[in-house]
Design a protein around this motif. Structure first.
Motif, PDB file in Angstrom:
ATOM      1  N   LYS A   1       1.801   6.664  -6.974  1.00 51.95           N
ATOM      2  CA  LYS A   1       0.759   7.609  -7.395  1.00 51.95           C
ATOM      3  C   LYS A   1       1.204   9.053  -7.157  1.00 51.95           C
ATOM      4  CE  LYS A   1      -3.216   4.539  -6.594  1.00 51.95           C
ATOM      5  NZ  LYS A   1      -4.429   4.316  -5.763  1.00 51.95           N
TER       6      LYS A   1
ATOM      7  N   LEU B   1       2.348   1.682  -3.447  1.00 50.38           N
ATOM      8  CA  LEU B   1       1.309   2.152  -4.363  1.00 50.38           C
ATOM      9  C   LEU B   1       1.073   3.650  -4.187  1.00 50.38           C
ATOM     10  CD1 LEU B   1      -0.641   0.896  -6.484  1.00 50.38           C
ATOM     11  CD2 LEU B   1      -2.333   0.724  -4.640  1.00 50.38           C
TER      12      LEU B   1
ATOM     13  N   ASP C   1       0.834  -1.205   0.000  1.00 49.32           N
ATOM     14  CA  ASP C   1       0.000   0.000   0.000  1.00 49.32           C
ATOM     15  C   ASP C   1       0.868   1.254   0.000  1.00 49.32           C
ATOM     16  OD1 ASP C   1      -2.296  -1.528   0.010  1.00 49.32           O
ATOM     17  OD2 ASP C   1      -2.690  -1.280   2.154  1.00 49.32           O
TER      18      ASP C   1
ATOM     19  N   HIS D   1      -2.101  -3.053 -11.633  1.00 49.81           N
ATOM     20  CA  HIS D   1      -2.574  -3.539 -10.337  1.00 49.81           C
ATOM     21  C   HIS D   1      -4.083  -3.351 -10.201  1.00 49.81           C
ATOM     22  CE1 HIS D   1      -2.899  -4.272  -6.064  1.00 49.81           C
ATOM     23  NE2 HIS D   1      -3.422  -3.083  -5.907  1.00 49.81           N
ATOM     24  N   LEU D   2      -4.577  -2.199 -10.610  1.00 48.61           N
ATOM     25  CA  LEU D   2      -6.006  -1.923 -10.468  1.00 48.61           C
ATOM     26  C   LEU D   2      -6.851  -2.803 -11.389  1.00 48.61           C
ATOM     27  CD1 LEU D   2      -5.916   1.966 -10.186  1.00 48.61           C
ATOM     28  CD2 LEU D   2      -6.335   0.325  -8.348  1.00 48.61           C
TER      29      LEU D   2
ATOM     30  N   VAL E   1       0.713   0.831 -11.676  1.00 50.63           N
ATOM     31  CA  VAL E   1      -0.491   1.156 -10.901  1.00 50.63           C
ATOM     32  C   VAL E   1      -1.734   0.707 -11.664  1.00 50.63           C
ATOM     33  CG1 VAL E   1      -1.915   3.039  -9.996  1.00 50.63           C
ATOM     34  CG2 VAL E   1       0.555   3.062  -9.631  1.00 50.63           C
ATOM     35  N   GLY E   2      -1.776   1.007 -12.962  1.00 54.36           N
ATOM     36  CA  GLY E   2      -2.919   0.604 -13.758  1.00 54.36           C
ATOM     37  C   GLY E   2      -3.067  -0.906 -13.835  1.00 54.36           C
TER      38      GLY E   2
END
Length: 410
Positions: free
Chosen positions: A340, A336, A333, A397-398, A394-395
């Motif tokens: 960001k 991440l 977390d 992961h989402l 990040v993308g």
């Protein structure tokens, strides 16, 4: 608290903690002449000496060991101010604070105390890690080698981008031993056989000493070594250990946006001339210039908020580790959040560094004003681990749930 740390605390000056007059005095001293140093490439040895004397490098160290006991959020709020005052000095200290985070936090037993005492006394630690011919995809292999020589060891190799090391009291050298084990050697910067070169020629962050380190039969004692596989989950063996170092850079970038906002406002205040088609006679009353300054100021606010929110996430990961319950989810977390923050703060800083000239006009581009330093410094820092890689991870992961990479600055 032991006798050593008691004596250190008794003799040490008051730390420049957030809100203290000591911090404000130090920041003012670092800010003075920062633009001129950048323009003339005058290395900030005097300014780093002030940092050393202030023991700023001990802010994150636990209070019972002579430090300030700051949370990561509190520390990075100071780093943002350092980046505003002089991003070169802030960057010089990045590897030092990375060392503090990795090796002076409590682990099993008292192994961290050796290093905590150095930091509590004001010593600054640099880093020699990167190698130009290292194949980083999938992990790092070092050509720098640690080999046995009697009761001691010797180091041989060449490192690049050794930010801050020429200003440091100690240098952490990353290597592998004869069996391939990863190891950190923490040795004095004046050790025979170690040469620190100032050969960084980047367009920005010109004064960070980001140069070459050459190691020729450098002797190392066993007590100066920390092997990754014996580090009890700390040091470079810790999952997502690079998240903090990345966020530290992003905090410096946020500081640059603060400096750009202040500079833009100052430019409009002292601007005497305007355009024939301007909506007002006085530049200070021009709504377009006011909007420009307001947008840069808003960018500074957003950048700082993003950094501190990510710091909160990293603080939660640190808490789980210090409590003896390291939580990989918390570390992820934090990684991440740091990723960001970098994605948005880099963009805000680069845009703001250019927008300063919208506030100042063509005369602001004079080389003597050195206003391009904000863009140059932000652009250089943003080029460390490009944001495109962060955004993609990040993308991913989402969308798929795949975790961020464990290696590098994630």
């Amino acid at each position: 608290m032991n006798a050593v740390t008691q004596s250190l605390r008794a003799a040490a000056p008051r730390l420049p903690t957030p809100g203290s007059p000591e911090l404000e005095e130090l920041l003012a001293a670092l800010s003075e002449g920062a633009s001129e140093r950048d323009a003339s490439r005058t290395l900030p040895f005097e300014q780093v000496a002030l940092v050393r004397k202030s023991r700023l490098g001990a802010l994150r160290l636990r209070k019972e060991e002579g430090g300030g006991g700051l949370s990561l959020r509190e520390l990075l709020s100071v780093v943002i101010r350092l980046g505003e005052a002089d991003p070169n000095v802030a960057h010089i200290l990045r590897n030092h604070f990375g060392f503090v985070e990795r090796f002076t936090q409590p682990s099993v037993g008292d192994r961290h105390l050796r290093w905590a005492r150095l930091v509590a006394g004001g010593d600054i630690v640099g880093l020699a890690m990167t190698e130009m011919n290292a194949k980083n995809v999938g992990g790092v292999e070092f050509e720098t080698r640690l080999t046995r020589d009697g009761d001691d060891y010797v180091l041989n190799g060449t490192k690049y981008f050794s930010t801050g090391s020429i200003f440091s009291d100690y240098v952490l050298v990353r290597a592998q031993d004869e069996g391939g084990r990863y190891v950190s050697a923490v040795i004095p910067s004046v050790r025979d056989g170690m040469t620190l070169e100032d050969d960084w020629d980047g367009m920005g962050q010109r004064l960070t000493g980001t140069g070459t380190t050459r190691l020729a039969n450098v002797r190392v004692a066993p007590e100066e070594l920390i092997f990754d596989d014996e580090s009890d989950g700390v040091g470079f063996g810790r999952p997502y250990h690079g998240s903090y170092s990345q966020l530290f850079l992003t905090a410096i970038v946020a500081g640059i946006v603060r400096a750009a906002a202040a500079e833009a406002a100052a430019l409009v205040k002292k601007r005497a001339r305007t355009f024939s088609f301007a909506p007002t006679e006085r530049p200070v009353d021009d709504p377009i210039l006011q909007q420009t300054v307001g947008e840069i100021s808003a960018a500074a606010f957003a950048a700082e908020a993003a950094v501190l929110a990510a710091a909160d996430a990293l603080d939660r990961a640190v808490a789980s580790r210090v409590e003896g319950r390291p939580a990989l989810d918390a570390a992820h977390d934090g990684a991440l959040a740091a990723a960001k923050a970098k994605i948005i703060v880099d963009e805000l800083a680069i845009r703001s560094g250019a927008a300063v000239f919208d506030a100042g006009g063509a005369s602001a581009t004079k080389k003597s004003h050195n206003l391009d330093r904000h863009w140059r410094n932000a652009r250089t820092l943003a080029s460390h681990n490009p944001a495109a890689y962060k955004a993609r991870s990040v993308g991913q992961h989402l969308i798929t749930g795949d975790p961020l990479p464990l290696t590098g600055f994630f």
